[in-house]
Design an enzyme around this catalytic site. Sequence first.
Site, short mmCIF file in Angstrom:
data_model
loop_
_atom_site.label_atom_id
_atom_site.label_comp_id
_atom_site.label_asym_id
_atom_site.label_seq_id
_atom_site.Cartn_x
_atom_site.Cartn_y
_atom_site.Cartn_z
N TYR A 19 1.01 -1.14 0.19
CA TYR A 19 0.23 0.50 -0.07
C TYR A 19 0.88 1.04 0.04
O TYR A 19 0.49 2.07 0.94
CB TYR A 19 -0.81 -0.26 1.43
CG TYR A 19 -1.90 -1.25 1.33
CD1 TYR A 19 -3.33 -1.39 -0.11
CD2 TYR A 19 -1.18 -2.17 2.34
CE1 TYR A 19 -4.18 -2.93 0.51
CE2 TYR A 19 -2.22 -3.42 2.07
CZ TYR A 19 -3.05 -3.49 1.21
OH TYR A 19 -4.01 -4.78 0.81
N TYR A 147 -12.03 -8.62 6.12
CA TYR A 147 -10.54 -8.16 5.32
C TYR A 147 -10.23 -10.26 5.08
O TYR A 147 -10.02 -10.90 5.86
CB TYR A 147 -9.78 -7.93 5.51
CG TYR A 147 -8.78 -7.95 4.89
CD1 TYR A 147 -8.03 -7.36 4.04
CD2 TYR A 147 -7.39 -9.00 4.91
CE1 TYR A 147 -6.89 -6.83 3.00
CE2 TYR A 147 -5.87 -8.61 3.86
CZ TYR A 147 -6.26 -7.66 2.92
OH TYR A 147 -4.88 -7.94 1.92
N ASP A 248 -11.93 -17.75 7.70
CA ASP A 248 -10.91 -17.39 7.19
C ASP A 248 -9.96 -17.51 8.55
O ASP A 248 -10.32 -16.37 9.06
CB ASP A 248 -11.09 -16.43 6.54
CG ASP A 248 -9.87 -15.32 6.33
OD1 ASP A 248 -8.87 -15.69 6.45
OD2 ASP A 248 -9.62 -14.20 5.36
N LYS A 277 -0.63 -16.76 6.84
CA LYS A 277 0.10 -15.97 7.76
C LYS A 277 1.34 -17.31 9.21
O LYS A 277 2.12 -16.92 9.01
CB LYS A 277 -1.15 -15.22 8.46
CG LYS A 277 -0.88 -14.41 8.05
CD LYS A 277 -1.74 -12.82 8.45
CE LYS A 277 -2.12 -11.67 7.40
NZ LYS A 277 -3.01 -11.56 6.70
#
Length: 429
Positions: A19, A147, A248, A277
């Site tokens: 980003y 998200y 998720d 992750k």
Amino acid sequence: MYDPNTLLALDRAHLWHPYSSVPATAPMFPVVGASGVRLQLADGRQLIDGMASWWSAIHGYNHPAIGTALKRQIDTLTHVMFGGLTHPAAVRLGELLVELTPPPLDQVFLADSGSVAVEVAMKMAIQYWQAAGRGHKRRFLALRGGYHGDTMGAMSVCDPVTGMHHLFSDSLAPQLFAPRPAIRYDQPWQAGAMDEWEALLATHADELAAVIVEPIVQGAGGMWFYHPRYLQELRQLCDRYQVLWIADEIATGFGRTGTLFACEHAAVVPDILCLGKALTGGSMSLAATLCSQALAEQVCAGEAGAFMHGPTFMGNPLACAAAIASIELLLEQRWPQQVAAIEQGLRRGLEPARHLPGVADVRCLGAIGVIEMDQPVDLARIQPALVERGVWVRPFGRLVYVMPAYLMGEEDLATLCAAMVEVVAEANH
Ligand SMILES: *Cc1c(COP(=O)(O)O)cnc(C)c1O
């Protein structure tokens, strides 16, 4: 090696960061090493790391067990294609993941990143209904404030307004969104909380392939902790309306919320589970999508006769070896006490922020601590202020939050929290 200034100049000249803008404007700090909970900056400073590299480095950096496993694997097999070939590291990892997750999840699809694991889950759901002769069930119901990653399919189920991806919304598959679960993790349950979700499921069951949610903790969409009963009710609704449920757990998996998987807070099992992750303890990129054998067989019963996904680096042996070592560290079972101690330390350490001007909320769950501000923080100002205090915390929007490695000691945790509170206090002067 380059001196710190050259590193920064070359970085600014050529590299995108997450980003980031070109030309780069945000502050940047070169790291030349990391060990335990400490990052070593190129200018000699050391920082206490509060981010665990975005949820992933749960055992701290350069853990010797993971390093040893990687070195051993490097000397044996760094990579081989997974089409038509298999290898011991993938086999062992599959076995461990099935052992770790609840039945009936026993089929493991290995992918390269969390976003891809989400794409894989969504494609599984679509192929599942196609094979059942119900190909019109191809949309997804997601939660506001969610998200799920940065690829096109994953973006389509991120929060459509406040998420980072609203700019792309015209290019994405139009999905359905249920309200963010309003009841907090530790608040009393309220009758009627499921009404809007149920109405959406009832109305759209015919076109819905699956519901996708982050269980218990909505991460990058707002660091929001919600009531476990939502998941129990959702499990029942999905069964009633014949819609698959994708959990998720890319951020919440592997102990972060105080249970090994966040679904355990509600004692429910999803149809499809996404992990990522912390899977390799933060050392390599790897993710996994799990489902039951019955679901997998149904996915493969359609026209294609197979599940239609296959990354080039699927089941990379190095990543698998790191994941095995990381999971074996978890199986030593020190994490429950460590995460509980971190939760206590975060509650104690962040509480002084609660009544500061500009602070909207302070909340902690497991090894996650959040200071939520009224206004977005000024990263250009707050980031250097945190580094000057010797900590690595990466605020996002209105959130100043940490999710440290499980082995962080009491003193480091207190220093980390004190720095956050001080910087937040200063930010409003
Ligand atoms: C980080 C994250 C993803 C995406 O994972 P990447 O490895 O960044 O692609 C998906 N879902 C959740 C809940 C995440 O936290």
